[in-house]
Structure formats: C-alpha cells, structure tokens
Motif scaffolding. Structure first.
Motif, PDB file in Angstrom:
ATOM      1  N   LEU A   1       0.805  -1.220   0.000  1.00 55.33           N
ATOM      2  CA  LEU A   1       0.000   0.000   0.000  1.00 55.33           C
ATOM      3  C   LEU A   1       0.839   1.273   0.000  1.00 55.33           C
ATOM      4  O   LEU A   1       0.319   2.356  -0.267  1.00 55.33           O
ATOM      5  CB  LEU A   1      -0.934   0.013   1.216  1.00 55.33           C
ATOM      6  CG  LEU A   1      -1.925  -1.148   1.317  1.00 55.33           C
ATOM      7  CD1 LEU A   1      -2.788  -1.004   2.557  1.00 55.33           C
ATOM      8  CD2 LEU A   1      -2.791  -1.228   0.068  1.00 55.33           C
ATOM      9  N   SER A   2       2.121   1.166   0.298  1.00 53.69           N
ATOM     10  CA  SER A   2       2.977   2.349   0.386  1.00 53.69           C
ATOM     11  C   SER A   2       3.665   2.644  -0.934  1.00 53.69           C
ATOM     12  O   SER A   2       4.279   1.759  -1.542  1.00 53.69           O
ATOM     13  CB  SER A   2       4.041   2.156   1.474  1.00 53.69           C
ATOM     14  OG  SER A   2       4.969   3.230   1.462  1.00 53.69           O
ATOM     15  N   GLN A   3       3.576   3.894  -1.368  1.00 51.79           N
ATOM     16  CA  GLN A   3       4.278   4.301  -2.585  1.00 51.79           C
ATOM     17  C   GLN A   3       5.782   4.360  -2.369  1.00 51.79           C
ATOM     18  O   GLN A   3       6.543   4.420  -3.337  1.00 51.79           O
ATOM     19  CB  GLN A   3       3.761   5.661  -3.067  1.00 51.79           C
ATOM     20  CG  GLN A   3       2.349   5.604  -3.590  1.00 51.79           C
ATOM     21  CD  GLN A   3       1.910   6.897  -4.259  1.00 51.79           C
ATOM     22  OE1 GLN A   3       1.260   6.876  -5.288  1.00 51.79           O
ATOM     23  NE2 GLN A   3       2.255   8.032  -3.685  1.00 51.79           N
ATOM     24  N   ALA A   4       6.217   4.341  -1.125  1.00 51.87           N
ATOM     25  CA  ALA A   4       7.647   4.314  -0.854  1.00 51.87           C
ATOM     26  C   ALA A   4       8.286   3.041  -1.382  1.00 51.87           C
ATOM     27  O   ALA A   4       9.507   2.984  -1.583  1.00 51.87           O
ATOM     28  CB  ALA A   4       7.906   4.443   0.648  1.00 51.87           C
ATOM     29  N   ASN A   5       7.465   2.016  -1.632  1.00 52.22           N
ATOM     30  CA  ASN A   5       7.969   0.744  -2.140  1.00 52.22           C
ATOM     31  C   ASN A   5       7.781   0.598  -3.643  1.00 52.22           C
ATOM     32  O   ASN A   5       7.949  -0.487  -4.194  1.00 52.22           O
ATOM     33  CB  ASN A   5       7.255  -0.406  -1.423  1.00 52.22           C
ATOM     34  CG  ASN A   5       7.494  -0.379   0.077  1.00 52.22           C
ATOM     35  OD1 ASN A   5       8.596  -0.093   0.527  1.00 52.22           O
ATOM     36  ND2 ASN A   5       6.456  -0.662   0.853  1.00 52.22           N
ATOM     37  N   ALA A   6       7.410   1.695  -4.315  1.00 54.11           N
ATOM     38  CA  ALA A   6       7.208   1.648  -5.764  1.00 54.11           C
ATOM     39  C   ALA A   6       8.545   1.503  -6.487  1.00 54.11           C
ATOM     40  O   ALA A   6       9.589   1.914  -5.970  1.00 54.11           O
ATOM     41  CB  ALA A   6       6.503   2.919  -6.238  1.00 54.11           C
TER      42      ALA A   6
END
Length: 699
Positions: free
Chosen positions: A526-531
C-alpha cells in the motif's frame, strides 16, 4: 417576506397535517410516499442482489443521473488514448471463458479514459481527488468495460448512497463554491456521519490523490467481480493495473502551483508522451479467490470499502496494456466515450456487491441523457469490433439504415434473423438466490476502521506526515467546529496519534485516549515508498542556462538523460538562443518566465561562470532552484553551477570538492567525472527525496 416557494412549502406542510414528524418534514419520494430508509437498497437477504422493484432507489438515482447536461455528473474532466492489450502466455482458461484473457495470440484494441471525479470540465488536473481509470476492451466477443479508479476502495457501501455522497462533495449549492475541492463543510459533514467513508478518506488524504502523471498511477476495478470458466465454475476476482513507471505522486504545495501554471498538466503529459513515443504501459493483475474461500477473510468480499491485502492474495500479472495513439478529436472520442459496468463478455460476471449493483443501473441511465438517447453505442469510439445485430430501431441519432421488414423475434419475414445465439452466447453465472425482501445491510459490512488502520500503519514516515497535513488543510477549511470534532472522533478509532496530530492542527480538543486499539498490521504493497524506482522514462528535466554556459555539459549530460528516456528542455531568461562559452549557439526550448519548477521532475545547472553569474542575479532562476529543492526533486549542478545552489539557500547537503557526489538527491560535480550523469539518473529515478530539511526553504 417569504417568497412564493416558501409559501408553497408552508401550504404543503399544512396539508400534510400529522404526516410531519417532530424532527421536521418526513423524507418522501417525488410522489409524496414516505421513505423509512434511504441508506440501504432493497435486496434479497442481507447479502443478496438489489431488486428492481426498489422504486425509491430507482427514482433517487434516476433523478441524480439526470441532474446535469451535457457534462458528466462525475468524472467530467478527463483525457483519453487508444492502445493495445496482450494477455501473457499461461492461459487463464482455468478461470474464465473471456477470450481476450486466454488467447495470447490476440491483440485487443483498447480506449482508456482518465479523469478527476468532483470537478467540472473546466477545473484543474492536479486537485486533490480520486482519479478515474476506465478501459474499454474492443474484444471479438463484444466490448468489455473495466471501469475503475486509482484507489482500490470507495466511499460508500451501497449504490443508493451515491447521490448523497456526490451532492456532499460537489460545490455547495448556495454559492457553487469550492470548485473541484473536498475541503468544505458538506463533504466532511457527510463523512462524520457516515463512518463507512473513513477508509477511503485515508486514501484521499494520502499522496494517492495527487498523481504525478496518469502513467505513474495505479488502477483498480474496486469491486469484487466473478470470473466464470467454460464449465460454469466461478472464481472471485479483483482487477489491478500496475504502471511500468511505478506509482508516484506530486507534493501538495506543488499541485496548487501547477494548477495556476498549467491546469492541463496531467492531460498534457499523457498527450506529449504518446506523441513523442514514450508510450505508457501497465500490467493487468488479478487477485483470485476460490468461491469456497469467500468468507475466510476478516471482512466481506462484497464490501467496496475494503481491499484484499496483496500479502494475503498476491496480484498475479496476466497481461500488458500499452497506450500508443492519441485521439483525433477530443469531443468525438474522449468526451463521447461511454463506459458501463454492465458491458461484460462471456467469462466475466458480477457479484452481489450492493454498490456494484447500483452502478449497473446508473451508468446506462446517465448515458441516455448525456448522449441524447439509446443509440450512443453507434458513436465510433463506442462501437464494438464484433458484429452488432438486434431488433433495436429508431430513436435519437440512429445511424443505421435497417432494410429488414421485421424488427421483432420470432419472425419469418426476415428468415428468423437475427437468430438466438448458440455457442459463445453470454450466460450468467448460476447461483441460488433466496431471502426476504428487506432494506438491511449485512452485519459483515460493519467494520469501518480496521482497514483504515491497516492503511495508516503501512505508510512511510513522509506519507504519514502528508496525510496529517492533508487532514489539517481540509478540516481547517470547514467552518463548523462540530464537523471537525466529529471527524477527529472517527480518526481516533483509526489511530490515536493520528487523531491527536490532526486535532492539534485544527483547533479542537485532542482525544485523551484511543477510541480503538491499533491492531498493528500493515501491508507494504500500500505504500508508494515501495514503488519501483528504476527508470526515468517520461521524466522532464529543466536545464537552466544563460550566455556563457558550458555547452559541453549540456551535450554530455543531456544526451545521457535523453538516452535514459527523459525529456530535457533548455530554459533561459528569454526565448531564442544563448551563446555558449565556446562561441556556439544553444537553442532555448522555452523562456523561463513561461515555465516553473513545478512543471519538471528535476533541474540541471551546467557550468560556465558567466552563465551562473547571470542566473544568480535572476530572482526567477534562484526561486526555480529553491522551489525544486523544497519539493524534493533531484538537482544536478556542475562546477560554477554549485554557486547557484548556495544562492538559492540549498543547505544541509554535501557538495563535491572533486569529482561527483550525491547527497539527498543533490548531485554535484567539480572537474570531470563520467559518473555524474549516472548518479543524476539514479537521483531522478528515486522520484523525490523527502529526507531533506525542506521546511526552512522560502519557496
């Protein structure tokens, strides 16, 4: 003095007599029939299908669908493009009879429309809002529409509530303010009284509501659908679109400035990238749930305010979509394209999701008024590639010239044609439906906070900061203090610290203790930090120059950036050309006063003492760099160009004394170093560098 409408209302109240409740006039239909429930559709049992004899639902939604012409009631502002879809090898035939999902030899044409939801056609692209992501597959079995958003959940659980929600989020009726914003009393009044909205409001207050581009935006089918194979066996499915470029967002301050500098920012980005050959790509992924596992989750699969965490059910890649052609005419194609959730092909069917059931009615009803009648499927952008043969006749905008004498079934005058299909006909999934006719939502829909907490727990530190700031901004615009307090009470069931931080920023008392304990679960997906951060394709880089610039820096670094997929534009105080230090002429792409840092993903400052002296004396250039730093963007500076960083107040980062050095996304170079370009590419690919101390930057 009361006007005539007020007098008429008084008269009606007198005539109503004892029909007026102590709390005020009772809610009725347009025929004056009193209504005892306007929150739940009439269904077969608590989890059964919505019934068409729910006259209140049909009247309420029909009136809502016909409120505005010719603009769409929602999703009015959009952009579209054509492309192709290919399913991967490894057939889904085990799960579905849909040909385009099972035959890798097929190329399926598509048209995709992206949109904002709340604003009018004239609003800006970069507002805080949900984005529509609707795909029309022109399959050989007929048109299939996957109508989704860039968020996997929705605000409400039942389609009968859709008019209420949209009325709340639209500009307030007494003054038509604010446009394309959710920061006002009526929306948050709805939220504080409808706890089912809280999960979606967490998404709306997150960076997901501010996409960098459509090509860097996920798409979700939102509802749980059903795949059906050739043997009639069903499998529950959630659809996902995952962008090749990763999922990335803008900064809130940046979006507001972009709205003034270029309100068409996302539309222009899509158009320009397709025109230049940077074709956007997405993978279609599916989460598959066997029917026997329907009730194994801690939530109801039919509840559109819930998602299935990818850690529990992985999103399986099944195909790829590439958008490679812009429309020829915006109105004829993008504006007239008509999507409908009921446009399904054999192998794809519905579930009893009450929001989905409501939308199955609403889309078609809306198109009848917006596109002038029942023949809108004949508009070229809506026309299937499959043969269309039926007994529909006449009506507004009929394009066909029917020569057969008969327009009915059965007939003998036309040889019995068109005949009832045999093989390949659409067959609905067979399931037993049994229950009382009631207006009641299933108890399994009652958990409104646990997934909102899951979302909060999954966020990176900077994402949490942005969510708190968003709630403070939005609720700070509400004039009614009780509404602010009501929302904080709900947030206190999501996470106590979140509620406290929001309360402290909006002038209401912080809750003393948690309303519900935080369950501690998270979902990294769910986190964009992991995109993904492994490409700079489609990124825009501003190269700041003046007379005396080192043209060698522009050529060498610019060429490396372009080779990596970026778009480089040379900006100077004026359009035309500047003279390089070696006497060569450097073409200026755009004049700096017509642009702004918010329209770019990164900044490059080439060397050349004379050029840098001029830029340091230009307040616009200084602000350009400072603002880019404040928004977390990659910045490259070479030799004398490092002085412009210092002039812009870029502090707290290390700069190179010799060679190339990267610190917090700022890449500097003194002397020659062939690794500089690669370091800058890596910094741009990271998207943003939130670790910087940005608050002290005056930009």
């Amino acid at each position: 003095m009361a006007d005539s409408a007020d007098r008429d209302d008084d008269k009606q109240r007198q005539l109503a007599g004892d029909r007026v409740s102590p709390e005020g006039p009772a809610l009725t239909t347009d025929q004056g029939i009193r209504v005892d429930d306007t929150d739940n559709s009439l269904t077969v049992g608590e989890r059964g299908p919505t019934l068409m004899d729910d006259f209140h639902f049909r009247e309420k939604v029909t009136h809502f669908d016909h409120e505005r012409i010719p603009e769409r009631v929602v999703h009015a502002r959009g952009a579209g493009a054509y492309g192709q879809f290919h399913v991967y090898d490894g057939s889904l035939a085990e799960f579905t009879a849909a040909e385009f999902l099972t035959d890798p030899s097929l190329t399926t044409p598509v048209f995709v429309r992206f949109s904002t939801v709340a604003g009018s056609r004239g609003s800006a692209d970069t507002v805080r809002d949900v984005r529509g992501f609707a795909t029309k597959f022109y399959t050989r079995q007929g048109n299939y529409d996957l109508v989704g958003n860039n968020m996997p959940v929705f605000f409400i659980q039942d389609g009968i509530k859709f008019p209420d929600f949209v009325h709340a989020v639209k500009p307030e009726p007494h003054n038509e303010i604010p446009q394309a914003q959710s920061a006002h009393d009526t929306l948050w009044d709805f939220v504080q009284l409808q706890p089912e909205t809280i999960h979606m409001m967490m998404w709306l207050m997150s960076d997901r509501a501010l996409p960098r581009s459509y090509a860097m935006m996920q798409g979700f089918g939102v509802h749980t659908f059903r795949l059906v194979n050739a043997q009639g066996r069903g499998t529950f499915v959630k659809f996902h679109w995952k962008p090749k470029l990763g999922t990335h967002s803008l900064d809130w301050d940046e979006t507001q400035k972009i709205a003034g500098k270029d309100p068409d920012f996302n539309r222009r980005d899509l158009w320009d990238n397709i025109e230049s050959g940077h074709f956007p790509e997405w993978e279609l992924c599916v989460q598959l749930v066997p029917e026997e596992d329907e009730h194994r989750f801690g939530f109801d699969l039919l509840d559109a305010t819930k998602l299935i965490p990818e850690e529990e059910v992985p999103a399986r890649p099944v195909g790829k979509m590439v958008l490679n052609r812009n429309p020829d005419n915006f109105f004829a194609e993008t504006e007239q394209v008509a999507f409908h959730l009921a446009n399904v092909v054999p192998g794809i069917d519905f579930t009893n999701d009450p929001l989905l059931q409501g939308r199955l009615f609403s889309y078609l009803d809306t198109q009848l008024i917006r596109l002038g009648g029942p023949n809108f499927p004949q508009i070229p952008v809506n026309r299937p590639v499959a043969d269309v043969r039926n007994h529909h006749r006449d009506g507004y905008h009929q394009m066909g010239i029917h020569q057969a004498r008969s327009a009915y079934h059965k007939n003998s005058l036309s040889g019995g044609c068109p005949a009832i299909a045999g093989d390949g006909a659409y067959t609905h999934y067979q399931e037993r439906v049994d229950g009382q006719k009631i207006r009641k939502r299933s108890e399994s829909f009652n958990d409104h906070y646990s997934q909102a907490t899951l979302f909060w727990n999954s966020m990176a530190g900077f994402e949490k900061e942005h969510i708190v700031a968003a709630f403070r901004f939005e609720l700070g615009k509400c004039e009614t203090m009780s509404i602010r307090e009501g929302v904080v009470r709900h947030l206190n069931h999501v996470d106590h610290e979140l509620a406290v931080q929001v309360a402290e920023g909006i002038g209401v008392a912080a809750p003393a203790a948690a309303g519900s304990p935080n369950h501690g679960r998270s979902s990294p997906a769910l986190s964009q930090a992991n995109a993904p951060t492994d490409t700079i394709e489609g990124r825009k880089v501003a190269i700041l120059v003046a007379d005396g610039v080192d043209s060698g820096d522009i050529a060498s670094v610019g060429e490396a950036l372009v080779d990596a997929g970026a778009v480089c534009e040379v900006l100077a105080a004026k359009g035309g050309e500047v003279q390089a230090a070696n006497g060569a002429q450097v073409d200026v792409t755009k004049a700096m006063p017509t642009m702004a840092s918010v329209l770019y993903d990164a900044v490059l400052i080439p060397g050349g003492p004379e050029s840098v002296r001029a830029l340091k004396a230009d307040g616009l250039a200084v602000h350009f760099v400072a603002e880019a730093f404040k928004h977390g963007k990659a910045i490259g500076a070479i030799d004398a160009g490092i002085e412009l960083l210092e002039r812009a107040g870029v502090t707290g980062v290390r700069v190179a004394s010799e060679g190339a050095l990267t610190d917090q996304g700022v890449v500097t170079r003194r002397g020659g170093d062939p690794g500089f370009a690669n370091q800058l590419i890596t910094a741009i690919a990271a998207h943003r560098h939130w670790e910087r101390d940005r608050d002290s930057v005056p930009a």
